[in-house]
Design a protein around this motif. Structure first.
Motif, PDB file in Angstrom:
ATOM      1  N   GLU A  67       1.117  -1.407   0.089  1.00 11.77           N
ATOM      2  CA  GLU A  67       0.125   0.423  -0.085  1.00 11.77           C
ATOM      3  C   GLU A  67       0.984   1.276   0.520  1.00 11.77           C
ATOM      4  N   ARG A  68       2.556   1.657   0.467  1.00  8.39           N
ATOM      5  CA  ARG A  68       3.012   2.604   0.061  1.00  8.39           C
ATOM      6  C   ARG A  68       3.289   2.426  -1.752  1.00  8.39           C
ATOM      7  N   VAL A  69       3.369   1.765  -2.065  1.00 10.34           N
ATOM      8  CA  VAL A  69       3.445   2.494  -2.989  1.00 10.34           C
ATOM      9  C   VAL A  69       2.149   3.012  -4.044  1.00 10.34           C
ATOM     10  N   SER A  70       2.672   3.757  -5.260  1.00 10.63           N
ATOM     11  CA  SER A  70       1.075   4.298  -5.989  1.00 10.63           C
ATOM     12  C   SER A  70       0.761   3.463  -6.755  1.00 10.63           C
ATOM     13  N   SER A  71      -0.775   3.364  -6.808  1.00 12.91           N
ATOM     14  CA  SER A  71      -1.506   3.062  -7.194  1.00 12.91           C
ATOM     15  C   SER A  71      -1.189   2.565  -8.577  1.00 12.91           C
ATOM     16  N   ARG A  72      -0.238   3.039  -9.075  1.00  9.91           N
ATOM     17  CA  ARG A  72       0.067   3.651 -10.493  1.00  9.91           C
ATOM     18  C   ARG A  72       0.940   2.175 -10.350  1.00  9.91           C
TER      19      ARG A  72
END
Length: 182
Positions: free
Chosen positions: A147-152
């Motif tokens: 979840e810390r990584v961007s949704s893209r």
């Protein structure tokens, strides 16, 4: 003299036979019947060859038939085709298993000159899948679920992971790892 229904010409028989054999192939409790017909040479392997391009089950029956009849290189070829098929019904782990079985089948044909090159090629393919592609898939799963990584980037990781359910070459795997800075 072949068996024909009244009013039926000889050309229609292969179609009827094909329908019956397709039914045996698609019906789980009838597959042993189909195997027995193959083993007794009542049904020609060309039926399974023609169906193996679109039916994983036909391919499975075909490679097992070749092994039972001491044709390991033919079995290896069918197994490799199963591993390389663009089929969404099975993933990378099953493909790796098929490559491993193909390598084992080819290795059992040591007395045939072509087997050494086939074993080496399949061993390389297996090594790439096990040592590079499977760990890369695991890393992409970590990115996709973090979840810390961007949704893209999570979405891109999910897409690439789906694409890598099929066996890939080393150059393609390097590109994916490079794209994700792995």
């Amino acid at each position: 003299q072949s068996l024909r229904l009244p009013g039926e010409d000889a050309a229609a028989l292969p179609f009827v036979q094909g329908v019956i054999l397709d039914h045996l192939l698609q019906t789980p409790h009838e597959r042993r019947t189909l195997e027995a017909l193959l083993d007794k040479a009542i049904v020609d392997v060309s039926f399974l060859r023609s169906r193996s391009e679109t039916s994983r089950l036909a391919g499975d029956l075909l490679w097992k038939h070749f092994l039972r009849h001491d044709q390991p290189l033919d079995a290896s070829r069918v197994l490799e085709q199963l591993a390389d098929r663009p089929d969404r019904d099975y993933g990378l782990e099953q493909r790796v298993h098929y490559v491993d079985l193909a390598r084992q089948a080819a290795a059992s044909a040591r007395r045939l000159p072509a087997s050494r090159a086939i074993v080496e090629r399949l061993s390389n393919k297996l090594d790439i899948a096990v040592r590079v592609q499977l760990p890369l898939m695991h890393e992409l799963q970590l990115v996709a679920s973090d979840e810390r990584v961007s949704s893209r980037w999570r979405s891109a990781a999910r897409e690439r992971r789906q694409e890598l359910q099929e066996l890939a070459g080393l150059q393609e795997l390097y590109q994916v790892a490079s794209d994700f800075s792995m």
